[in-house]
Scaffold this motif. Structure first.
Motif, PDB file in Angstrom:
ATOM      1  N   GLU A 188      -1.523   3.845   9.858  1.00 24.95           N
ATOM      2  CA  GLU A 188      -1.607   5.157   9.230  1.00 24.95           C
ATOM      3  C   GLU A 188      -2.627   5.072   8.099  1.00 24.95           C
ATOM      4  O   GLU A 188      -2.634   4.107   7.344  1.00 24.95           O
ATOM      5  CB  GLU A 188      -0.218   5.515   8.686  1.00 24.95           C
ATOM      6  CG  GLU A 188      -0.091   6.852   8.028  1.00 24.95           C
ATOM      7  CD  GLU A 188       1.348   7.107   7.569  1.00 24.95           C
ATOM      8  OE1 GLU A 188       1.865   8.175   7.907  1.00 24.95           O
ATOM      9  OE2 GLU A 188       1.934   6.262   6.861  1.00 24.95           O
ATOM     10  N   SER A 189      -3.477   6.074   7.979  1.00 25.70           N
ATOM     11  CA  SER A 189      -4.426   6.100   6.865  1.00 25.70           C
ATOM     12  C   SER A 189      -3.704   6.598   5.616  1.00 25.70           C
ATOM     13  O   SER A 189      -2.609   7.176   5.695  1.00 25.70           O
ATOM     14  CB  SER A 189      -5.603   7.025   7.182  1.00 25.70           C
ATOM     15  OG  SER A 189      -5.192   8.384   7.147  1.00 25.70           O
ATOM     16  N   ALA A 190      -4.326   6.380   4.460  1.00 23.22           N
ATOM     17  CA  ALA A 190      -3.735   6.861   3.217  1.00 23.22           C
ATOM     18  C   ALA A 190      -3.585   8.381   3.256  1.00 23.22           C
ATOM     19  O   ALA A 190      -2.557   8.925   2.828  1.00 23.22           O
ATOM     20  CB  ALA A 190      -4.577   6.422   2.023  1.00 23.22           C
ATOM     21  N   ARG A 191      -4.595   9.071   3.768  1.00 23.60           N
ATOM     22  CA  ARG A 191      -4.525  10.543   3.837  1.00 23.60           C
ATOM     23  C   ARG A 191      -3.383  10.989   4.750  1.00 23.60           C
ATOM     24  O   ARG A 191      -2.627  11.905   4.422  1.00 23.60           O
ATOM     25  CB  ARG A 191      -5.856  11.113   4.321  1.00 23.60           C
ATOM     26  CG  ARG A 191      -5.899  12.625   4.282  1.00 23.60           C
ATOM     27  CD  ARG A 191      -7.282  13.148   4.703  1.00 23.60           C
ATOM     28  NE  ARG A 191      -7.357  14.577   4.576  1.00 23.60           N
ATOM     29  CZ  ARG A 191      -6.779  15.434   5.425  1.00 23.60           C
ATOM     30  NH1 ARG A 191      -6.103  15.001   6.454  1.00 23.60           N
ATOM     31  NH2 ARG A 191      -6.888  16.734   5.228  1.00 23.60           N
ATOM     32  N   GLU A 192      -3.245  10.346   5.902  1.00 25.01           N
ATOM     33  CA  GLU A 192      -2.134  10.676   6.802  1.00 25.01           C
ATOM     34  C   GLU A 192      -0.790  10.415   6.129  1.00 25.01           C
ATOM     35  O   GLU A 192       0.146  11.206   6.264  1.00 25.01           O
ATOM     36  CB  GLU A 192      -2.237   9.854   8.095  1.00 25.01           C
ATOM     37  CG  GLU A 192      -3.401  10.246   8.983  1.00 25.01           C
ATOM     38  CD  GLU A 192      -3.681   9.232  10.082  1.00 25.01           C
ATOM     39  OE1 GLU A 192      -4.287   9.636  11.093  1.00 25.01           O
ATOM     40  OE2 GLU A 192      -3.321   8.046   9.937  1.00 25.01           O
ATOM     41  N   ALA A 193      -0.718   9.320   5.382  1.00 23.52           N
ATOM     42  CA  ALA A 193       0.531   8.974   4.697  1.00 23.52           C
ATOM     43  C   ALA A 193       0.913  10.005   3.643  1.00 23.52           C
ATOM     44  O   ALA A 193       2.075  10.383   3.538  1.00 23.52           O
ATOM     45  CB  ALA A 193       0.414   7.588   4.058  1.00 23.52           C
ATOM     46  N   VAL A 194      -0.063  10.461   2.849  1.00 23.82           N
ATOM     47  CA  VAL A 194       0.267  11.417   1.798  1.00 23.82           C
ATOM     48  C   VAL A 194       0.708  12.751   2.410  1.00 23.82           C
ATOM     49  O   VAL A 194       1.646  13.389   1.913  1.00 23.82           O
ATOM     50  CB  VAL A 194      -0.881  11.588   0.778  1.00 23.82           C
ATOM     51  CG1 VAL A 194      -1.995  12.474   1.299  1.00 23.82           C
ATOM     52  CG2 VAL A 194      -0.347  12.117  -0.547  1.00 23.82           C
ATOM     53  N   LEU A 195       0.091  13.163   3.496  1.00 22.49           N
ATOM     54  CA  LEU A 195       0.510  14.394   4.164  1.00 22.49           C
ATOM     55  C   LEU A 195       1.934  14.250   4.706  1.00 22.49           C
ATOM     56  O   LEU A 195       2.756  15.160   4.572  1.00 22.49           O
ATOM     57  CB  LEU A 195      -0.460  14.751   5.283  1.00 22.49           C
ATOM     58  CG  LEU A 195      -1.889  15.094   4.848  1.00 22.49           C
ATOM     59  CD1 LEU A 195      -2.797  15.277   6.068  1.00 22.49           C
ATOM     60  CD2 LEU A 195      -1.929  16.319   3.955  1.00 22.49           C
ATOM     61  N   ARG A 196       2.239  13.090   5.294  1.00 24.11           N
ATOM     62  CA  ARG A 196       3.576  12.833   5.828  1.00 24.11           C
ATOM     63  C   ARG A 196       4.615  12.767   4.710  1.00 24.11           C
ATOM     64  O   ARG A 196       5.682  13.375   4.804  1.00 24.11           O
ATOM     65  CB  ARG A 196       3.586  11.524   6.630  1.00 24.11           C
ATOM     66  CG  ARG A 196       4.988  11.123   7.118  1.00 24.11           C
ATOM     67  CD  ARG A 196       5.007   9.773   7.809  1.00 24.11           C
ATOM     68  NE  ARG A 196       4.383   8.696   7.046  1.00 24.11           N
ATOM     69  CZ  ARG A 196       4.937   8.091   5.996  1.00 24.11           C
ATOM     70  NH1 ARG A 196       6.122   8.468   5.535  1.00 24.11           N
ATOM     71  NH2 ARG A 196       4.305   7.091   5.377  1.00 24.11           N
TER      72      ARG A 196
ATOM     73  N   ALA B 148       0.837  -1.198   0.000  1.00 26.37           N
ATOM     74  CA  ALA B 148       0.000   0.000   0.000  1.00 26.37           C
ATOM     75  C   ALA B 148       0.875   1.251   0.000  1.00 26.37           C
ATOM     76  O   ALA B 148       1.831   1.354   0.768  1.00 26.37           O
ATOM     77  CB  ALA B 148      -0.924   0.008   1.211  1.00 26.37           C
ATOM     78  N   ALA B 149       0.530   2.180  -0.895  1.00 24.79           N
ATOM     79  CA  ALA B 149       1.316   3.401  -1.043  1.00 24.79           C
ATOM     80  C   ALA B 149       0.406   4.571  -1.394  1.00 24.79           C
ATOM     81  O   ALA B 149      -0.791   4.399  -1.626  1.00 24.79           O
ATOM     82  CB  ALA B 149       2.370   3.211  -2.139  1.00 24.79           C
ATOM     83  N   VAL B 150       1.003   5.754  -1.424  1.00 21.75           N
ATOM     84  CA  VAL B 150       0.296   6.976  -1.824  1.00 21.75           C
ATOM     85  C   VAL B 150       1.129   7.717  -2.852  1.00 21.75           C
ATOM     86  O   VAL B 150       2.355   7.605  -2.883  1.00 21.75           O
ATOM     87  CB  VAL B 150       0.025   7.905  -0.617  1.00 21.75           C
ATOM     88  CG1 VAL B 150      -0.972   7.277   0.336  1.00 21.75           C
ATOM     89  CG2 VAL B 150       1.308   8.262   0.118  1.00 21.75           C
ATOM     90  N   LEU B 151       0.447   8.459  -3.717  1.00 22.08           N
ATOM     91  CA  LEU B 151       1.077   9.364  -4.675  1.00 22.08           C
ATOM     92  C   LEU B 151       0.392  10.711  -4.541  1.00 22.08           C
ATOM     93  O   LEU B 151      -0.801  10.766  -4.253  1.00 22.08           O
ATOM     94  CB  LEU B 151       0.904   8.853  -6.108  1.00 22.08           C
ATOM     95  CG  LEU B 151       1.520   7.508  -6.438  1.00 22.08           C
ATOM     96  CD1 LEU B 151       1.099   7.055  -7.829  1.00 22.08           C
ATOM     97  CD2 LEU B 151       3.031   7.573  -6.333  1.00 22.08           C
ATOM     98  N   CYS B 152       1.143  11.792  -4.768  1.00 25.07           N
ATOM     99  CA  CYS B 152       0.539  13.120  -4.669  1.00 25.07           C
ATOM    100  C   CYS B 152       1.022  14.011  -5.804  1.00 25.07           C
ATOM    101  O   CYS B 152       2.224  14.175  -6.025  1.00 25.07           O
ATOM    102  CB  CYS B 152       0.871  13.770  -3.334  1.00 25.07           C
ATOM    103  SG  CYS B 152      -0.085  15.281  -3.044  1.00 25.07           S
ATOM    104  N   ILE B 153       0.050  14.574  -6.503  1.00 26.96           N
ATOM    105  CA  ILE B 153       0.333  15.550  -7.549  1.00 26.96           C
ATOM    106  C   ILE B 153       0.262  16.924  -6.900  1.00 26.96           C
ATOM    107  O   ILE B 153      -0.810  17.364  -6.486  1.00 26.96           O
ATOM    108  CB  ILE B 153      -0.697  15.446  -8.691  1.00 26.96           C
ATOM    109  CG1 ILE B 153      -0.654  14.049  -9.311  1.00 26.96           C
ATOM    110  CG2 ILE B 153      -0.443  16.536  -9.735  1.00 26.96           C
ATOM    111  CD1 ILE B 153      -1.829  13.747 -10.228  1.00 26.96           C
TER     112      ILE B 153
END
Length: 184
Positions: free
Chosen positions: A70-78, A33-38
């Motif tokens: 950690e939630s996905a939203r928390e992860a992307v912010l971090r 599980a991962a996150v990406l942010c534009i």
């Protein structure tokens, strides 16, 4: 790597990974599980030009693995704070990218976007952060599936992409499960 770990069925291979604060094990072939942010400022986006072997020279959105508890939203912010030194007030959810290959490249990524004020990118241990014009992304060395992410983002279309790769990580197919459309 441990074969037949006590919490795994007999013969199932497990890989031990180091994660902040300790170790965790993942069954081979399971999705990570991962996150990406534009990150966008006007007609530019902040991308990471990778300097590590796995993605050497590729331009990718900021992001990383979701830590345990950690939630996905928390992860992307971090991740954005760690990689770009940018504290986001909020993010918009764009979609999900599932990537499946016959090797250990198996991910599920939650994709977010945020509008930010332009800032001077700091040094980053993952590579070099660069502001790139949106109309210049097509000329950059990036992953084929990322081009679809950018297109859908710019069109304001949510997505659930199912990307299938061969063992050399060549994209074989890409389907938007949400719209029922096959892109590749």
């Amino acid at each position: 790597m441990v074969i037949g770990a006590p919490d795994a069925p007999l013969g199932v291979r497990r890989t031990t990974l180091r994660v902040r604060g300790g170790r965790t094990s993942v069954t081979e072939g399971r999705k990570i599980a991962a996150v990406l942010c534009i990150l966008r400022h006007g007609d530019e986006v902040l991308l990471l030009r990778r300097t590590k072997a796995l993605h050497l020279g590729k331009y990718v959105p900021l992001g990383g693995k979701i830590d345990p508890h950690e939630s996905a939203r928390e992860a992307v912010l971090r991740e954005v704070r760690e990689e770009a030194g940018c504290r986001l007030e909020g993010v918009s959810f764009c979609g999900i990218l599932q990537e499946t290959a016959p090797n250990d490249f198996n991910w599920i990524s939650y994709v977010y976007a945020a509008d930010v004020d332009r800032f001077e990118p700091p040094a980053c241990k993952e590579g070099v952060l660069e502001w790139v014009p949106l109309d210049g992304i097509a000329a950059l060395p990036t992953y084929e599936v990322d081009r679809f992410i950018y297109r859908y983002y710019l069109e304001g279309r949510p997505f659930v992409f199912d990307a299938r790769y061969d063992g050399e990580l060549n994209l074989l197919s890409l389907e938007d499960e949400l719209a029922g459309e096959k892109e590749v």
